[in-house]
Design an enzyme around this catalytic site. Structure first.
Site, PDB file in Angstrom:
ATOM      1  N   THR A 160      28.296   9.321  18.203  1.00  0.00           N
ATOM      2  CA  THR A 160      28.826   9.901  19.623  1.00  0.00           C
ATOM      3  C   THR A 160      30.293  10.373  19.018  1.00  0.00           C
ATOM      4  OG1 THR A 160      29.810   7.750  20.155  1.00  0.00           O
ATOM      5  CG2 THR A 160      27.679   8.356  21.055  1.00  0.00           C
ATOM      6  N   HIS A 161      30.825  11.483  19.339  1.00  0.00           N
ATOM      7  CA  HIS A 161      31.863  12.254  19.071  1.00  0.00           C
ATOM      8  C   HIS A 161      31.917  12.200  17.654  1.00  0.00           C
ATOM      9  CE1 HIS A 161      33.309  11.064  22.996  1.00  0.00           C
ATOM     10  NE2 HIS A 161      32.948   9.798  22.665  1.00  0.00           N
ATOM     11  N   SER A 282      27.180  31.085  -4.701  1.00  0.00           N
ATOM     12  CA  SER A 282      28.592  31.797  -4.472  1.00  0.00           C
ATOM     13  C   SER A 282      28.585  32.624  -5.582  1.00  0.00           C
ATOM     14  CB  SER A 282      29.779  30.656  -4.698  1.00  0.00           C
ATOM     15  OG  SER A 282      30.863  31.162  -4.964  1.00  0.00           O
ATOM     16  N   LYS A 288      28.093  25.889  -6.261  1.00  0.00           N
ATOM     17  CA  LYS A 288      27.930  25.851  -4.681  1.00  0.00           C
ATOM     18  C   LYS A 288      26.429  26.303  -4.505  1.00  0.00           C
ATOM     19  CE  LYS A 288      30.161  25.910  -1.768  1.00  0.00           C
ATOM     20  NZ  LYS A 288      31.092  27.172  -1.067  1.00  0.00           N
ATOM     21  N   GLU A 295      23.346  28.452   8.853  1.00  0.00           N
ATOM     22  CA  GLU A 295      24.625  28.899   9.471  1.00  0.00           C
ATOM     23  C   GLU A 295      24.133  30.258  10.253  1.00  0.00           C
ATOM     24  OE1 GLU A 295      27.112  29.508   6.131  1.00  0.00           O
ATOM     25  OE2 GLU A 295      27.552  27.346   5.578  1.00  0.00           O
TER      26      GLU A 295
END
Length: 463
Positions: A160-161, A282, A288, A295
């Site tokens: 949570t949070h 990348s 990477k 996304e």
């Protein structure tokens, strides 16, 4: 001004062709040609009904239907030439029909208008896309069920949070999305049911004086019934708005899941890894591995929300019945349907492709005093403390452990008893993440026994 064939279809009221800019702003053929199957399907039903009702003769109806089938074949083969001068898919088809069968083509438009024609085509198109999207959603849900079955006993942190809260299982987390996408499936089903009424035969706005049978065409086209009010039939776009709303909500669910995949695949979390099939690199940093697919799915939600907002804005001030503003409905719906299908397909691929790291997840689940609530529950059960008092006492123990830089279970019994005199050594057993997960066996909880039953239920529903 040059002459063009659109004025011929409009009839004798206009003697000159429109300016080029008027033609450009008025034409919709560049996008509404996607409705060709539905347009021809509706016209075939309409022509057959007109013949059955004696409005046109059988010979003309047969010629019309033959010509329409030829046009469908031409479009599907890529041999059909669309003309922006003819504005839209309806006039393009009708003009070609006239070339094929002659003046009898003009009888097809008896007892209908482009207003009820496009409303019918559009409903058929959205209905078909709902069926496709629903099938894709089921595939995505099945991919989650596969992951859930693998992860029945694999423990991960629940948040949570975005802070460690309580341990849950990987299966429980996967099943949360099954429930979300299940509601999306239900929303699309509800929208489909409501939109499944036929506008055909409402004509321009007031119905027709010809003895048509709207129930026959509705049945032929798979609708439950004809729409009961001709004004509503040609001016309603509730079905498009409802589709866009369902798509937007589904997009939000996909985006939330995509966000978690992005977080989980980061080195800081390391809960999952994607294969090369759903990763990119990348141009400058050779180490990477980027979760670009997730996304991009996350970004699609904004596009879906924008389409809904756009059509809501178009419709909000329109008087009854039809206004040309409503030509702006299709691009939003077409784009949302394409966007949502792509996002669902990509997410299904990612869920099937990802590899969880159970050791990393379990270690994270045990951190941050995530079983503190289990100790508070023990105090309530075994020492008959009120939960508020148990909460306070457990909080004091957490503070003591933080100050000593140890886990709760590493506190000495004496230290624990300094806060809770009745606490005994047996209390330590509730502080393991395994015990925490097993103990949460209330309906809908993370205990494996509960999750297994939900997996079985959903497997049965999706067969």
């Amino acid at each position: 001004m040059k002459k063009n064939s659109s004025s011929e279809i409009w009839g004798g009221r206009f003697s000159e062709a429109p300016e080029d800019i008027m033609q450009a702003v008025n034409a919709s053929i560049d996008f509404d040609k996607r409705l060709y199957r539905e347009d021809i399907e509706g016209s075939l039903s309409h022509a057959a009904m007109l013949a059955r009702q004696g409005v046109i003769d059988d010979g003309d109806a047969e010629a019309i239907c033959e010509g329409l089938r030829q046009i469908a074949a031409e479009i599907e083969s890529g041999g059909f030439e669309f003309s922006s001068a003819l504005e839209d898919i309806h006039m393009n088809v009708e003009a070609r029909l006239r070339e094929i069968i002659g003046p009898a083509a003009g009888k097809l438009h008896t007892a209908r208008s482009r207003n009820d024609q496009v409303a019918t085509d559009f409903r058929l198109w959205v209905r078909n896309r709902i069926d496709r999207i629903s099938a894709k959603l089921e595939g995505l849900m099945l991919a989650h069920l596969d992951q859930a079955e693998w992860g029945i006993d694999r423990i991960m942190p629940g948040f949570t949070h975005l802070q460690n809260a309580q341990p849950v299982t990987w299966a429980h987390h996967m099943m949360a999305y099954v429930e979300m996408f299940g509601r999306d499936l239900s929303r699309f089903g509800d929208a489909r049911s409501r939109m499944n009424e036929s506008p055909l035969g409402a004509a321009a706005l007031a119905g027709t004086s010809f003895p048509i049978d709207r129930h026959v065409t509705a049945r032929d086209l798979g609708f439950d019934k004809p729409m009961a009010n001709s004004l509503d039939a040609v001016s309603d776009r509730d079905f498009a708005l409802e589709f866009l709303a369902a798509a937007s909500i589904c997009g939000v669910h996909l985006s939330r899941l995509a966000e978690e995949l992005v977080i989980w695949s980061s080195p800081q979390f390391g809960f999952i890894a994607f294969s090369d099939k759903f990763s990119t690199g990348s141009s400058i940093m050779p180490q990477k591995r980027n979760p670009d697919a997730a996304e991009l799915v996350r970004a699609k939600a904004g596009r879906l929300n924008g389409s809904l907002a756009a059509l809501l804005t178009v419709m909000k001030g329109l008087p009854l019945a039809y206004s040309k503003d409503m030509q702006e409905d299709k691009e939003q719906v077409f784009d949302s349907a394409d966007t949502l299908e792509l996002a669902i397909d990509a997410m299904r691929g990612m869920i099937a492709d990802l590899t969880p790291n159970p050791e990393r997840m379990r270690a994270a689940a045990a951190a941050g005093y995530s079983t503190a609530t289990d100790l508070a529950d023990w105090l309530v059960r075994e020492l008959s403390m009120s939960f508020r008092n148990a909460h306070r006492a457990t909080g004091q123990l957490v503070k003591m452990a933080e100050d000593a830089n140890v886990e709760l279970a590493d506190l000495s019994l004496a230290d624990m008893q300094s806060v809770c005199p009745g606490l005994v050594e047996d209390a330590r057993r509730v502080l393991t993440v395994e015990n925490s997960v097993e103990s949460r066996a209330s309906y809908g909880g993370t205990a494996p026994v509960q999750v297994r039953s939900q997996i079985k239920l959903w497997r049965s529903k999706l067969k």
